[in-house]
Design a protein around this motif. Structure first.
Motif, PDB file in Angstrom:
ATOM      1  N   ALA A 238       0.728  -1.138   0.187  1.00 43.99           N
ATOM      2  CA  ALA A 238       0.044   0.100  -0.239  1.00 43.99           C
ATOM      3  C   ALA A 238       0.903   1.173   0.050  1.00 43.99           C
ATOM      4  CB  ALA A 238      -0.938  -0.057   1.418  1.00 43.99           C
ATOM      5  N   PRO A 239       0.331   2.188  -0.496  1.00 45.12           N
ATOM      6  CA  PRO A 239       0.910   3.744  -0.435  1.00 45.12           C
ATOM      7  C   PRO A 239       1.853   3.957   0.870  1.00 45.12           C
ATOM      8  CG  PRO A 239      -0.807   3.659  -1.852  1.00 45.12           C
ATOM      9  CD  PRO A 239      -0.812   2.542  -1.115  1.00 45.12           C
ATOM     10  N   ALA A 240       0.921   3.727   1.936  1.00 44.02           N
ATOM     11  CA  ALA A 240       1.590   3.999   3.253  1.00 44.02           C
ATOM     12  C   ALA A 240       2.569   3.480   3.559  1.00 44.02           C
ATOM     13  CB  ALA A 240       0.400   3.714   4.456  1.00 44.02           C
ATOM     14  N   CYS A 402      -2.840   7.278   0.744  1.00 43.40           N
ATOM     15  CA  CYS A 402      -2.725   7.084   2.246  1.00 43.40           C
ATOM     16  C   CYS A 402      -2.866   8.556   3.110  1.00 43.40           C
ATOM     17  CB  CYS A 402      -1.278   6.798   2.382  1.00 43.40           C
ATOM     18  SG  CYS A 402       0.156   7.595   1.723  1.00 43.40           S
ATOM     19  N   VAL A 403      -3.445   9.655   2.552  1.00 47.20           N
ATOM     20  CA  VAL A 403      -3.257  10.962   3.307  1.00 47.20           C
ATOM     21  C   VAL A 403      -4.967  11.357   3.339  1.00 47.20           C
ATOM     22  CG1 VAL A 403      -2.542  13.196   3.717  1.00 47.20           C
ATOM     23  CG2 VAL A 403      -1.019  11.468   3.047  1.00 47.20           C
ATOM     24  N   THR A 404      -5.357  12.138   4.325  1.00 51.87           N
ATOM     25  CA  THR A 404      -6.493  12.460   4.283  1.00 51.87           C
ATOM     26  C   THR A 404      -6.920  13.482   3.133  1.00 51.87           C
ATOM     27  OG1 THR A 404      -6.828  12.109   6.719  1.00 51.87           O
ATOM     28  CG2 THR A 404      -8.121  13.899   5.270  1.00 51.87           C
ATOM     29  N   GLN A 405      -7.950  13.327   2.367  1.00 48.68           N
ATOM     30  CA  GLN A 405      -8.339  14.017   1.304  1.00 48.68           C
ATOM     31  C   GLN A 405      -7.533  13.537   0.058  1.00 48.68           C
ATOM     32  OE1 GLN A 405      -8.289  18.728   1.825  1.00 48.68           O
ATOM     33  NE2 GLN A 405      -8.772  18.350   3.677  1.00 48.68           N
ATOM     34  N   GLY A 406      -6.652  12.613   0.057  1.00 51.44           N
ATOM     35  CA  GLY A 406      -5.826  12.150  -1.320  1.00 51.44           C
ATOM     36  C   GLY A 406      -6.631  11.353  -2.052  1.00 51.44           C
ATOM     37  N   VAL A 407      -7.808  10.631  -1.434  1.00 49.46           N
ATOM     38  CA  VAL A 407      -8.525   9.811  -2.347  1.00 49.46           C
ATOM     39  C   VAL A 407      -9.596  10.738  -3.033  1.00 49.46           C
ATOM     40  CG1 VAL A 407     -10.559   8.046  -2.410  1.00 49.46           C
ATOM     41  CG2 VAL A 407      -8.722   7.733  -0.887  1.00 49.46           C
ATOM     42  N   THR A 408      -9.730  11.747  -2.531  1.00 53.41           N
ATOM     43  CA  THR A 408     -11.197  12.881  -3.309  1.00 53.41           C
ATOM     44  C   THR A 408     -10.244  13.436  -4.158  1.00 53.41           C
ATOM     45  OG1 THR A 408     -12.324  13.042  -1.179  1.00 53.41           O
ATOM     46  CG2 THR A 408     -12.325  14.642  -2.589  1.00 53.41           C
ATOM     47  N   GLN A 409      -8.650  13.885  -3.929  1.00 47.07           N
ATOM     48  CA  GLN A 409      -8.191  14.741  -4.953  1.00 47.07           C
ATOM     49  C   GLN A 409      -7.785  13.768  -6.087  1.00 47.07           C
ATOM     50  OE1 GLN A 409      -7.536  17.821  -4.838  1.00 47.07           O
ATOM     51  NE2 GLN A 409      -8.842  18.014  -3.019  1.00 47.07           N
ATOM     52  N   ALA A 410      -7.545  12.563  -5.915  1.00 49.45           N
ATOM     53  CA  ALA A 410      -7.196  11.595  -6.949  1.00 49.45           C
ATOM     54  C   ALA A 410      -8.508  11.597  -7.773  1.00 49.45           C
ATOM     55  CB  ALA A 410      -6.780  10.188  -6.397  1.00 49.45           C
ATOM     56  N   VAL A 469     -14.333   9.303   4.084  1.00 46.10           N
ATOM     57  CA  VAL A 469     -13.759   9.186   5.501  1.00 46.10           C
ATOM     58  C   VAL A 469     -12.723   7.923   5.608  1.00 46.10           C
ATOM     59  CG1 VAL A 469     -15.155   8.097   7.564  1.00 46.10           C
ATOM     60  CG2 VAL A 469     -16.442   9.306   6.063  1.00 46.10           C
ATOM     61  N   MET A 470     -11.681   8.467   6.549  1.00 44.24           N
ATOM     62  CA  MET A 470     -10.500   7.659   6.923  1.00 44.24           C
ATOM     63  C   MET A 470     -10.361   7.366   8.527  1.00 44.24           C
ATOM     64  SD  MET A 470      -8.613   6.992   4.268  1.00 44.24           S
ATOM     65  CE  MET A 470      -7.845   7.720   2.589  1.00 44.24           C
ATOM     66  N   CYS A 471     -10.580   6.218   8.592  1.00 45.96           N
ATOM     67  CA  CYS A 471     -10.718   5.872  10.234  1.00 45.96           C
ATOM     68  C   CYS A 471      -9.596   6.551  10.931  1.00 45.96           C
ATOM     69  CB  CYS A 471     -10.808   4.582  10.296  1.00 45.96           C
ATOM     70  SG  CYS A 471     -11.088   3.905  12.170  1.00 45.96           S
ATOM     71  N   CYS A 472      -8.403   6.365  10.385  1.00 47.03           N
ATOM     72  CA  CYS A 472      -7.207   6.708  11.116  1.00 47.03           C
ATOM     73  C   CYS A 472      -6.746   8.166  11.079  1.00 47.03           C
ATOM     74  CB  CYS A 472      -5.917   5.686  10.668  1.00 47.03           C
ATOM     75  SG  CYS A 472      -6.301   4.044  10.994  1.00 47.03           S
ATOM     76  N   ASP A 473      -6.221   8.739  12.150  1.00 46.01           N
ATOM     77  CA  ASP A 473      -5.880  10.189  12.124  1.00 46.01           C
ATOM     78  C   ASP A 473      -4.987  10.565  10.958  1.00 46.01           C
ATOM     79  OD1 ASP A 473      -5.828  12.816  12.751  1.00 46.01           O
ATOM     80  OD2 ASP A 473      -5.089  12.278  14.988  1.00 46.01           O
ATOM     81  N   GLY A 474      -5.233  11.293  10.032  1.00 44.25           N
ATOM     82  CA  GLY A 474      -4.457  12.045   8.816  1.00 44.25           C
ATOM     83  C   GLY A 474      -4.509  10.914   7.709  1.00 44.25           C
ATOM     84  N   GLY A 475      -5.521   9.877   7.841  1.00 41.47           N
ATOM     85  CA  GLY A 475      -5.371   8.923   6.993  1.00 41.47           C
ATOM     86  C   GLY A 475      -4.619   7.652   7.051  1.00 41.47           C
ATOM     87  N   GLY A 489       6.300   9.113   8.148  1.00 40.52           N
ATOM     88  CA  GLY A 489       5.730   8.441   6.618  1.00 40.52           C
ATOM     89  C   GLY A 489       5.249   9.470   5.667  1.00 40.52           C
ATOM     90  N   LEU A 490       4.627  10.459   6.194  1.00 41.44           N
ATOM     91  CA  LEU A 490       4.055  11.646   5.150  1.00 41.44           C
ATOM     92  C   LEU A 490       5.333  12.006   4.250  1.00 41.44           C
ATOM     93  CD1 LEU A 490       1.735  13.060   4.165  1.00 41.44           C
ATOM     94  CD2 LEU A 490       2.092  14.545   6.076  1.00 41.44           C
ATOM     95  N   ASN A 491       6.285  12.386   4.868  1.00 45.13           N
ATOM     96  CA  ASN A 491       7.327  13.064   4.321  1.00 45.13           C
ATOM     97  C   ASN A 491       8.024  12.127   3.264  1.00 45.13           C
ATOM     98  OD1 ASN A 491       7.245  15.631   5.703  1.00 45.13           O
ATOM     99  ND2 ASN A 491       8.207  15.156   7.484  1.00 45.13           N
ATOM    100  N   ARG A 492       8.285  10.833   3.905  1.00 47.78           N
ATOM    101  CA  ARG A 492       8.837   9.920   2.958  1.00 47.78           C
ATOM    102  C   ARG A 492       7.935  10.032   1.826  1.00 47.78           C
ATOM    103  NH1 ARG A 492      10.479   5.485   7.626  1.00 47.78           N
ATOM    104  NH2 ARG A 492      12.309   6.389   8.009  1.00 47.78           N
ATOM    105  N   VAL A 493       6.634   9.578   1.765  1.00 46.55           N
ATOM    106  CA  VAL A 493       5.621   9.490   0.648  1.00 46.55           C
ATOM    107  C   VAL A 493       6.158  10.651  -0.389  1.00 46.55           C
ATOM    108  CG1 VAL A 493       3.551   9.192  -0.052  1.00 46.55           C
ATOM    109  CG2 VAL A 493       4.382   7.810   2.029  1.00 46.55           C
ATOM    110  N   LYS A 494       5.955  11.667   0.400  1.00 42.80           N
ATOM    111  CA  LYS A 494       6.090  13.053  -0.324  1.00 42.80           C
ATOM    112  C   LYS A 494       7.451  13.145  -1.173  1.00 42.80           C
ATOM    113  CE  LYS A 494       3.386  16.234   2.286  1.00 42.80           C
ATOM    114  NZ  LYS A 494       3.310  17.475   3.184  1.00 42.80           N
TER     115      LYS A 494
END
Length: 512
Positions: A238-240, A402-410, A469-475, A489-494
């Motif tokens: 997974a992306p995360a 893997c980040v909140t709003q990421g699915v919607t933006q995609a 809706v993302m169950c986990c904080d921040g996605g 993790g977020l910075n590595r994905v970026k």
């Protein structure tokens, strides 16, 4: 406790899992597993964590039960040999796996009642906002310090918020406090108990319990068993997970292959299909006026939450499959005999996978890291070049799912392609028909659940038409199966996004 932070309870569990992984790979686990609790907690040593060595052995036994894949029953005495549990896991079929969280009663601390109380940090200030703002006059000053009358206190927490010294605190029961759907209660003996009919398998409680008393059955033995058999086992990452290890996606693929996986494929490839399909579904169902709302379907804990607790929102959940499912589809089409293993931050994915033919097993990022440790593999030291990718690169939009709003933006970025597909198929729908109003909910906690419950009962109050809706904080980057702190993790994905093509530049997003 926070995902990705060091703590002894997690370390103890991790050490057990590494032992299991190492024993599975070298073929010695069946003959050694029954002795592990006694070896780690010998009679002559003083207890380190619980009241006695006997209790520590039982807790160790229960945790090993969970690691080898058994849904534990703490009401039953620990009489079955661990080697028998191991054999049952190795010989079981996928559908025999039972998901869900369990409480190790022997490890449960029976935390005291939730209460608000004043500590000795109180300075007895002149302002006394605790007294002035208490709606029930439960706070008084005695001998220069604040005192709370528990008979009057309603637990609103106002005094906690206004104290300038943070001298008033609210004691919580971590597992119960963090369960968004109130699936955890207390037994007559004071132990936490989980209602499986309410549990959404999000795994938050297993992370929050500071005694390591809540566990979820692993499939790590199932996966290693398939690798040892020489099967074509493919890790679907997974992306995360790309943010959980120091190294590139190429190095992560090399690490997986060194541990026996035939290949590693990014689940973001399937996310490209999800983006296009969900965008198309939005236009066909919402933009065409057939329904008021479309809710994303990627988070399995959220989907289960609608099925169990939010029946009014369940009809609006997208029929589009998750990236895991589409990736499994692609791999099974390429090789129907392959064994697909989703690797992600999510414990609820195991529940989803049980209902899908194309995903055979599920591991968390933590479990994969234990496999790496057992095989003495360091992702950051793996070769970064030389082995050509077996698939195309996924889009940058899908890599950020893997980040909140990421699915919607995609989904939004997929709109032009989706519109072209619809127009080619039906000749209807123009750009003027589209007024997208997204709503974002993350994390799924007690507060946001109440909001969703209200929307479930009063759909006319929903302030938009695309609900993510993302169950986990921040996605997913904050998922319970992760090993890195969310920000790390977020910075590595970026960092990997600039090397990825945009969704619009990929000619065929429905392929590998």
């Amino acid at each position: 406790m926070i995902v990705g932070t060091k703590n002894q309870a997690t370390q103890n569990y991790r050490e057990l899992m590494v032992k299991v992984c190492r024993g599975m790979f070298d073929g010695t686990l069946e003959e050694t597993i029954d002795n592990i609790p006694e070896e780690l907690y010998p009679k002559e040593r003083l207890p380190s964590y619980f009241n006695s060595i006997d209790v520590e052995r039982i807790v160790c036994y229960r945790q090993l039960q969970s690691i080898v894949g058994e849904l534990i029953n703490s009401l039953a005495p620990p009489s079955k040999p661990l080697s028998q549990s191991l054999k049952e896991t190795i010989n079981r079929k996928k559908q025999d796996y039972l998901p869900g969280a369990s409480v190790i009663t022997e490890a449960c601390h029976k935390c005291g009642e939730c209460n608000i109380f004043s500590t000795n940090a109180c300075e007895g200030c002149v302002a006394r906002p605790c007294v002035a703002n208490c709606p029930k006059k439960a706070v008084t000053i005695e001998d220069g310090h604040s005192v709370i009358d528990k008979d009057k206190c309603i637990g609103c927490g106002m005094c906690v918020k206004v104290c300038p010294y943070s001298a008033i605190i609210k004691k919580r029961i971590p597992c119960m406090d963090d369960c968004p759907v109130d699936a955890i209660s207390r037994s007559s003996s004071g132990h936490s108990i989980i209602d499986p009919s309410k549990c959404i398998h999000c795994g938050r409680c297993s992370v929050r319990c500071p005694f390591g008393a809540i566990v979820m059955p692993s499939e790590v033995v199932d996966v290693i068993s398939q690798i040892k058999k020489g099967e074509n086992v493919i890790a679907m990452v997974a992306p995360a997970v790309l943010g959980q290890f120091s190294g590139t996606s190429v190095q992560l693929r090399a690490a997986c292959k060194k541990c026996g996986f035939a290949d590693m494929v990014e689940v973001a490839l399937g996310a490209d299909t999800t983006s296009l399909t969900e965008s198309k579904e939005y236009f066909e169902e919402v933009a065409m006026g057939k329904q008021k709302l479309l809710a994303t379907s990627c988070c399995p804990a959220w989907v289960r939450c609608t099925q169990v607790h939010l029946k009014g929102l369940e009809p609006f959940v997208s029929h589009t499959q998750s990236p895991m499912v589409y990736t499994g589809d692609l791999l099974k089409k390429r090789d129907p005999t392959c064994i697909t293993v989703f690797v992600g931050p999510c414990t609820a994915k195991r529940t989803e996978a049980l209902m899908k033919d194309n995903t055979d097993y599920v591991l968390t990022a933590m479990e994969l890291s234990c496999i790496f440790e057992a095989c003495e593999v360091d992702v950051s030291k793996m070769e970064g070049k030389g082995d050509p990718q077996s698939t195309r690169l996924p889009s940058m939009e899908s890599s950020f799912y893997c980040v909140t709003q990421g699915v919607t933006q995609a989904v939004i970025h997929a709109a032009p392609k989706a519109l072209r597909v619809i127009k080619d198929e039906t000749g209807t729908l123009s750009d003027d028909d589209v007024t997208l109003a997204p709503i974002f909910v993350s994390p799924l906690n007690k507060t946001s659940f109440k909001k969703l419950k209200n929307w479930s009962d009063r759909k006319e109050e929903i302030p938009g038409n695309l609900l993510e809706v993302m169950c986990c904080d921040g996605g997913c980057i904050g998922g319970p199966g992760n090993v890195a702190a969310p920000l790390v993790g977020l910075n590595r994905v970026k960092k990997i996004l600039p090397e990825r093509p945009s969704f619009q530049d990929i000619e065929d997003v429905l392929s590998l």
